[in-house]
Design a protein around this motif. Structure first.
Motif, PDB file in Angstrom:
ATOM      1  N   LEU A   1       0.833  -1.198   0.000  1.00  0.00           N
ATOM      2  CA  LEU A   1       0.000   0.000   0.000  1.00  0.00           C
ATOM      3  C   LEU A   1       0.870   1.250   0.000  1.00  0.00           C
ATOM      4  O   LEU A   1       1.838   1.342   0.760  1.00  0.00           O
ATOM      5  N   ASN A   2       0.509   2.205  -0.854  1.00  0.00           N
ATOM      6  CA  ASN A   2       1.225   3.477  -0.876  1.00  0.00           C
ATOM      7  C   ASN A   2       0.633   4.473   0.125  1.00  0.00           C
ATOM      8  O   ASN A   2       1.318   5.328   0.659  1.00  0.00           O
ATOM      9  N   GLU A   3      -0.681   4.350   0.373  1.00  0.00           N
ATOM     10  CA  GLU A   3      -1.359   5.297   1.256  1.00  0.00           C
ATOM     11  C   GLU A   3      -1.267   4.879   2.724  1.00  0.00           C
ATOM     12  O   GLU A   3      -1.200   3.691   3.043  1.00  0.00           O
ATOM     13  N   ASN A   4      -1.288   5.877   3.593  1.00  0.00           N
ATOM     14  CA  ASN A   4      -1.415   5.642   5.034  1.00  0.00           C
ATOM     15  C   ASN A   4      -2.910   5.608   5.351  1.00  0.00           C
ATOM     16  O   ASN A   4      -3.534   6.642   5.579  1.00  0.00           O
ATOM     17  N   VAL A   5      -3.480   4.413   5.338  1.00  0.00           N
ATOM     18  CA  VAL A   5      -4.932   4.271   5.453  1.00  0.00           C
ATOM     19  C   VAL A   5      -5.435   4.783   6.799  1.00  0.00           C
ATOM     20  O   VAL A   5      -6.501   5.400   6.882  1.00  0.00           O
ATOM     21  N   THR A   6      -4.668   4.555   7.851  1.00  0.00           N
ATOM     22  CA  THR A   6      -5.084   5.008   9.185  1.00  0.00           C
ATOM     23  C   THR A   6      -5.296   6.518   9.201  1.00  0.00           C
ATOM     24  O   THR A   6      -6.299   7.019   9.719  1.00  0.00           O
ATOM     25  N   LYS A   7      -4.372   7.245   8.601  1.00  0.00           N
ATOM     26  CA  LYS A   7      -4.465   8.704   8.580  1.00  0.00           C
ATOM     27  C   LYS A   7      -5.622   9.177   7.707  1.00  0.00           C
ATOM     28  O   LYS A   7      -6.316  10.146   8.037  1.00  0.00           O
ATOM     29  N   ILE A   8      -5.866   8.476   6.601  1.00  0.00           N
ATOM     30  CA  ILE A   8      -6.932   8.859   5.671  1.00  0.00           C
ATOM     31  C   ILE A   8      -8.289   8.883   6.367  1.00  0.00           C
ATOM     32  O   ILE A   8      -9.129   9.744   6.101  1.00  0.00           O
ATOM     33  N   PHE A   9      -8.494   7.937   7.293  1.00  0.00           N
ATOM     34  CA  PHE A   9      -9.830   7.770   7.865  1.00  0.00           C
ATOM     35  C   PHE A   9      -9.991   8.371   9.265  1.00  0.00           C
ATOM     36  O   PHE A   9     -10.994   8.127   9.929  1.00  0.00           O
ATOM     37  N   ASP A  10      -9.028   9.172   9.695  1.00  0.00           N
ATOM     38  CA  ASP A  10      -9.151   9.845  10.998  1.00  0.00           C
ATOM     39  C   ASP A  10     -10.420  10.686  11.073  1.00  0.00           C
ATOM     40  O   ASP A  10     -11.167  10.637  12.056  1.00  0.00           O
ATOM     41  N   ASN A  11     -10.675  11.465  10.036  1.00  0.00           N
ATOM     42  CA  ASN A  11     -11.840  12.357  10.033  1.00  0.00           C
ATOM     43  C   ASN A  11     -13.144  11.565   9.983  1.00  0.00           C
ATOM     44  O   ASN A  11     -14.151  11.949  10.593  1.00  0.00           O
ATOM     45  N   LEU A  12     -13.119  10.443   9.267  1.00  0.00           N
ATOM     46  CA  LEU A  12     -14.316   9.602   9.181  1.00  0.00           C
ATOM     47  C   LEU A  12     -14.695   9.071  10.559  1.00  0.00           C
ATOM     48  O   LEU A  12     -15.859   9.136  10.969  1.00  0.00           O
ATOM     49  N   PHE A  13     -13.718   8.552  11.289  1.00  0.00           N
ATOM     50  CA  PHE A  13     -13.998   8.019  12.623  1.00  0.00           C
ATOM     51  C   PHE A  13     -14.480   9.116  13.573  1.00  0.00           C
ATOM     52  O   PHE A  13     -15.338   8.879  14.420  1.00  0.00           O
ATOM     53  N   LEU A  14     -13.929  10.296  13.413  1.00  0.00           N
ATOM     54  CA  LEU A  14     -14.338  11.421  14.254  1.00  0.00           C
ATOM     55  C   LEU A  14     -15.823  11.726  14.061  1.00  0.00           C
ATOM     56  O   LEU A  14     -16.553  11.981  15.026  1.00  0.00           O
ATOM     57  N   ASN A  15     -16.291  11.658  12.821  1.00  0.00           N
ATOM     58  CA  ASN A  15     -17.694  11.947  12.520  1.00  0.00           C
ATOM     59  C   ASN A  15     -18.626  10.785  12.860  1.00  0.00           C
ATOM     60  O   ASN A  15     -19.795  10.999  13.184  1.00  0.00           O
ATOM     61  N   LEU A  16     -18.111   9.566  12.772  1.00  0.00           N
ATOM     62  CA  LEU A  16     -18.943   8.402  13.086  1.00  0.00           C
ATOM     63  C   LEU A  16     -19.077   8.159  14.586  1.00  0.00           C
ATOM     64  O   LEU A  16     -20.035   7.517  15.033  1.00  0.00           O
ATOM     65  N   ASN A  17     -18.137   8.657  15.346  1.00  0.00           N
ATOM     66  CA  ASN A  17     -18.067   8.324  16.773  1.00  0.00           C
ATOM     67  C   ASN A  17     -19.390   8.515  17.529  1.00  0.00           C
ATOM     68  O   ASN A  17     -19.823   7.602  18.244  1.00  0.00           O
ATOM     69  N   PRO A  18     -20.085   9.650  17.393  1.00  0.00           N
ATOM     70  CA  PRO A  18     -21.345   9.819  18.145  1.00  0.00           C
ATOM     71  C   PRO A  18     -22.412   8.782  17.779  1.00  0.00           C
ATOM     72  O   PRO A  18     -23.162   8.323  18.644  1.00  0.00           O
ATOM     73  N   ILE A  19     -22.468   8.401  16.497  1.00  0.00           N
ATOM     74  CA  ILE A  19     -23.466   7.421  16.038  1.00  0.00           C
ATOM     75  C   ILE A  19     -23.169   6.046  16.631  1.00  0.00           C
ATOM     76  O   ILE A  19     -24.071   5.351  17.115  1.00  0.00           O
ATOM     77  N   ILE A  20     -21.894   5.659  16.612  1.00  0.00           N
ATOM     78  CA  ILE A  20     -21.505   4.340  17.119  1.00  0.00           C
ATOM     79  C   ILE A  20     -21.699   4.283  18.635  1.00  0.00           C
ATOM     80  O   ILE A  20     -22.192   3.287  19.173  1.00  0.00           O
ATOM     81  N   VAL A  21     -21.330   5.350  19.314  1.00  0.00           N
ATOM     82  CA  VAL A  21     -21.485   5.391  20.777  1.00  0.00           C
ATOM     83  C   VAL A  21     -22.951   5.247  21.166  1.00  0.00           C
ATOM     84  O   VAL A  21     -23.287   4.508  22.106  1.00  0.00           O
TER      85      VAL A  21
END
Length: 606
Positions: free
Chosen positions: A244-264
């Motif tokens: 993989l060329n991309e840092n997948v963890t970094k790519i999805f930081d913002n996604l997890f931030l926005n999903l967090n309230p829904i998952i909680v």
């Protein structure tokens, strides 16, 4: 068996409040090595729970079937919320949004188990016995208890059996070759020849069909497209690109931030606060793994597109059986830039008739495909109403092989009555399509076996073909069947379509794809409806009541009615079956196989 090392022997002699174990063979092995039988075993294993010699507790002991139903029915809205949240973020693709909603659906299998952990477990000591990682599909068999890091005192030991006795691989080699040719038909032979031709000679053509995976309907439609000038290329067995060329963890930081309230919100409604952090960490880590796989597949398809000896022209097609996964979404994402369209093909009849199937809509073929080929009008209606769907739906009827069941030549040893079991336990990672625990499913099946043992006709019991074992143990139903005198167990692990022709009457008991094979075999068909075990939808129930022989398991005189019916002479049953013919034609047209438009391919090509 597991190597007897000093650490394991010391571990099993320590004091524990509870044991977590889902294998009868494993717990009995460690009892012999000194594990105390006084410790309560918490489990969902039917074999352990049915064993009076083991001090056990059902993991789901305080969950009613109505609570189970509520949990399952709430999944769809949760996945819709996740999907909308990701779509609202411009930096993420539609494919990444649907993958998040698909994982959010699957996550509920694990949330369901976490919801059984009680507040008073926090300070307790647990011994967890898992199946050794070297055993086939152990990652699916084993629960994830040892991944709980916070507020859970757990010691893990593993059990490695000498023989893996309880799982039969798919026995396709046991099916007579002539029957496989008959069922597949000319179009399948034609399709295989085309694939071989273009795989061997690497022909470059203007209009391509890239085959990602297959099913019966896909094969038939691909053969028709070939006659229209489209040529299939087989991509089923390509290897995933691990780099993989991309840092997948970094790519999805913002996604997890926005999903967090829904998952909680989802998590905190069902589980104790002490286990919330573990649940949230598990959700994020597994979704990240799915996205890593998605990016690996993107790299794979980029490489195929850019380096393949075959030059794929713009405007081609992607064909897939089940594209709602990382592989299918990656292919769609890469090839849509060259104006390729993704086509998906119905595998079997379930959403049309099942009252407990709505929770899987995020994984429905219509949620990801540009075109969705379906068997019937009801399936088209479901796809058109699917909140995730943007597919154009094409009704083309059921594949021809459904109607070829009666043509089987090489005979199987089948009794006059064929019972098609759909008992498929959830275990750790199976679907939650029923409102019943595995113990309840086992008890339900045992009651039907005892009933069939009493009738005046011989019965062949056909187990449902498993892709992997849910528990490492002999099923209590299997033990009972081995003692039965009136019931013969069908010993091969392949689909019922190859044996329906050799019975005089078929019995089924869940609203799944097995129903369509049974109905189109044109054999008298008895359906047992259970309101907590994949029951029929209300409109399907009414149609089935008129078109086939329908019995309600909850009826107070269910056993008496069914035994009385099955004890009739076959010619009387057949006469009653023929009287229902007109209603059955209507049932099939609406729910199973609708007559297609003659020019449905032209809707795509022109």
């Amino acid at each position: 068996m597991i190597l007897e090392n000093k650490n394991v022997l010391e571990d099993i002699r320590k004091k524990y409040d509870f044991i977590l174990c889902d294998s009868l063979e494993a717990i009995e092995f460690y009892y012999k090595k000194g594990l105390s039988k006084k410790i309560i075993v918490i489990t969902s294993s039917p074999a352990i729970l049915n064993n009076a010699k083991i001090k056990s507790r059902n993991l789901f002991y305080d969950w009613s079937q109505e609570k189970y139903k509520y949990f399952q029915n709430s999944i769809c809205d949760f996945t819709i919320s996740v999907h909308k949240a990701v779509l609202a973020l411009e930096e993420y693709s539609a494919e990444e949004a649907i993958l998040a909603s698909i994982w959010s659906n699957h996550f509920n299998k694990h949330l369901l188990k976490l919801a059984q952990l009680k507040k008073n477990y926090i300070k307790k000591k647990f011994l967890y016995i898992e199946i050794d990682n070297s055993i086939y599909q152990s990652e699916k068999i084993n629960p994830f208890w040892n991944k709980l890091k916070k507020n859970f005192k757990i010691t893990t030991i593993s059990y490695k059996p000498l023989k893996f006795n309880f799982f039969k691989a798919n026995n396709l080699d046991k099916i007579p070759l002539i029957n496989r040719f008959i069922l597949g038909g000319f179009e399948t032979i034609f399709y295989r020849m085309i694939l071989y031709l273009f795989r061997t000679f690497k022909v470059n053509i203007k209009r391509s069909i890239l085959i990602l995976s297959e099913n019966e309907l896909l094969i038939e439609i691909a053969s028709k497209f070939f006659l229209k000038g489209y040529f299939p290329h087989d991509l089923r067995n390509i290897k995933i690109e691990k780099e993989l060329n991309e840092n997948v963890t970094k790519i999805f930081d913002n996604l997890f931030l926005n999903l967090n309230p829904i998952i909680v919100r989802r998590i905190e409604y069902f589980i104790e606060e002490a286990f919330m952090c573990d649940a949230l960490d598990f959700y994020k880590s597994e979704l990240l793994n799915i996205y890593k796989e998605y990016y690996q597949w993107r790299e794979t398809f980029k490489k195929i597109k850019n380096t393949s000896s075959i030059k794929f022209k713009k405007g081609g097609m992607l064909f897939s059986n089940t594209p709602a996964n990382a592989r299918g979404m990656a292919a769609k994402n890469i090839f849509k830039k060259d104006k390729f369209r993704l086509f998906s093909f119905q595998h079997g009849v379930t959403p049309e008739i099942s009252a407990s199937h709505k929770y899987t809509l995020s994984s429905h073929d219509s949620s990801v495909a540009d075109y969705y080929f379906t068997f019937n009008k009801k399936a088209a209606q479901i796809a058109n109403r699917n909140p995730f769907s943007k597919s154009k739906v094409i009704i083309c009827g059921a594949p021809k092989r459904y109607s070829r069941q009666s043509l089987m030549i090489a005979k199987s040893n089948i009794s006059p009555i064929l019972f098609l079991s759909n008992k498929l336990y959830k275990g750790n990672s199976g679907s939650i399509s029923t409102y019943s625990t595995d113990l309840q499913m086992s008890q339900y099946e045992i009651s039907l076996i005892n009933l069939l043992e009493k009738i005046n006709k011989k019965v062949t019991y056909k187990p449902y073909p498993e892709s992997y074992p849910r528990y490492y143990e002999k099923d209590p139903c299997q033990k009972l069947l081995e003692k039965c005198k009136n019931i013969l167990i069908f010993k091969y692990n392949y689909d019922a379509r190859f044996i329906t022709a050799f019975s005089q009457l078929i019995i089924g008991c869940t609203a799944t794809s097995t129903v369509s094979w049974a109905l189109l075999s044109n054999k008298p068909y008895v359906f047992i409806n259970h309101k907590y075990n994949s029951p029929l939808k209300e409109d399907a129930y009414k149609a089935f009541k008129k078109g086939i022989f329908l019995f309600d398991y909850e009826d107070k005189v269910f056993s008496k009615k069914l035994i009385s019916f099955l004890n009739q002479p076959f010619h009387d049953i057949l006469n009653q079956w023929n009287e229902k013919r007109i209603h059955r034609i209507n049932l099939i047209e609406k729910f199973i196989s609708s007559n297609p438009k003659r020019d449905y391919l032209n809707e795509i090509l022109y």
